[in-house]
Design an enzyme around this catalytic site. Structure first.
Site, PDB file in Angstrom:
ATOM      1  N   ARG A  90      11.081 107.283 -13.821  1.00 18.85           N
ATOM      2  CA  ARG A  90      11.445 106.667 -12.545  1.00 18.85           C
ATOM      3  C   ARG A  90      10.247 105.856 -12.101  1.00 18.85           C
ATOM      4  O   ARG A  90       9.134 106.370 -12.021  1.00 18.85           O
ATOM      5  CB  ARG A  90      11.764 107.776 -11.533  1.00 18.85           C
ATOM      6  CG  ARG A  90      12.064 107.299 -10.135  1.00 18.85           C
ATOM      7  CD  ARG A  90      13.416 106.608 -10.106  1.00 18.85           C
ATOM      8  NE  ARG A  90      13.986 106.531  -8.775  1.00 18.85           N
ATOM      9  CZ  ARG A  90      13.598 105.672  -7.845  1.00 18.85           C
ATOM     10  NH1 ARG A  90      12.610 104.840  -8.069  1.00 18.85           N
ATOM     11  NH2 ARG A  90      14.197 105.660  -6.679  1.00 18.85           N
ATOM     12  N   GLU A 106      21.682 100.479  -6.191  1.00 17.01           N
ATOM     13  CA  GLU A 106      22.547 101.247  -7.078  1.00 17.01           C
ATOM     14  C   GLU A 106      23.460 100.287  -7.843  1.00 17.01           C
ATOM     15  O   GLU A 106      23.718  99.174  -7.375  1.00 17.01           O
ATOM     16  CB  GLU A 106      23.381 102.246  -6.267  1.00 17.01           C
ATOM     17  CG  GLU A 106      22.550 103.266  -5.503  1.00 17.01           C
ATOM     18  CD  GLU A 106      21.752 104.184  -6.406  1.00 17.01           C
ATOM     19  OE1 GLU A 106      22.238 104.550  -7.489  1.00 17.01           O
ATOM     20  OE2 GLU A 106      20.627 104.544  -6.033  1.00 17.01           O
ATOM     21  N   ARG A 153      12.531 113.749 -13.920  1.00 21.29           N
ATOM     22  CA  ARG A 153      12.049 112.470 -14.448  1.00 21.29           C
ATOM     23  C   ARG A 153      10.554 112.324 -14.177  1.00 21.29           C
ATOM     24  O   ARG A 153      10.059 112.771 -13.143  1.00 21.29           O
ATOM     25  CB  ARG A 153      12.787 111.296 -13.794  1.00 21.29           C
ATOM     26  CG  ARG A 153      14.271 111.295 -14.028  1.00 21.29           C
ATOM     27  CD  ARG A 153      14.956 110.176 -13.290  1.00 21.29           C
ATOM     28  NE  ARG A 153      14.824 110.361 -11.845  1.00 21.29           N
ATOM     29  CZ  ARG A 153      15.462 109.631 -10.937  1.00 21.29           C
ATOM     30  NH1 ARG A 153      16.267 108.639 -11.315  1.00 21.29           N
ATOM     31  NH2 ARG A 153      15.289 109.846  -9.646  1.00 21.29           N
TER      32      ARG A 153
END
Length: 191
Positions: A72, A80, A116
């Site tokens: 990330r 999104e 992540r």
């Protein structure tokens, strides 16, 4: 040579102070050592992009040998996929990666709640020592927002904030939309 005795004295002093610290403040020593042992720091280094590894405008998958990580991008939040400019953001990250050699350098800062690795990501372009800071470039091109909640943990957070001001002033990417909605607000408004 006079330098060798000086180094020996300095090492002895460090050992004595280290022993005192361990004896009288062991929890602080453990905290300091944990900084060097955390999983996020182990993820820093050189990787290659996994084929098809651009997940969206702020997440990608990389590999180092057999070790694969989902990364990330630190301090930014891209639209999104089902949000305005979401697919454009993902495709822009793909275009930036295509300018590089296929290798990436991670400067890991944390691990998020999804497991992540949170990192600043750099790609060498093959032109001498030139590299692109993907985090800052995505913001500079208007394809991601600075994520105020997390930008402070990024080594180049200030650079990202300046890049966002410039992108907004120039109405680039998301800033060209009549009513840009930040991804964190978009997610909060969805069930």
């Amino acid at each position: 040579m006079k330098l060798v005795p000086t180094i020996r004295i300095a090492c002895s002093v460090l050992l004595v102070f280290g022993a005192i610290a361990v004896r009288f403040a062991p929890h602080q020593v453990d905290q300091i050592l944990s900084l060097f042992e955390s999983g996020s720091h182990k993820a820093s280094g050189h990787y290659t992009l996994v084929p098809g590894g651009i997940v969206n405008g702020d997440t990608l998958r990389v590999r180092n040998g057999h070790k694969e990580l989902q990364v990330r991008l630190c301090g930014i939040d891209a639209p999104e996929k089902d949000q305005a400019k979401g697919l454009a953001s993902r495709d822009h990250l793909r275009q930036l990666m295509a300018q590089g050699t296929g290798r990436v350098t991670l400067v890991a800062t944390d691990t998020d709640v999804y497991g992540r690795t949170v990192a600043e990501v750099f790609i060498p372009t093959g032109d001498n020592d030139e590299e692109i800071n993907l985090n800052a470039q995505m913001v500079a091109d208007g394809m991601a927002y600075v994520y105020p909640k997390y930008v402070g943990s990024c080594p180049n957070g200030g650079r990202m904030q300046v890049a966002e001001s410039d992108a907004k002033r120039l109405a680039l990417g998301v800033w060209a939309l009549p009513n840009p909605e930040k991804p964190w607000d978009y997610r909060a408004s969805r069930p």
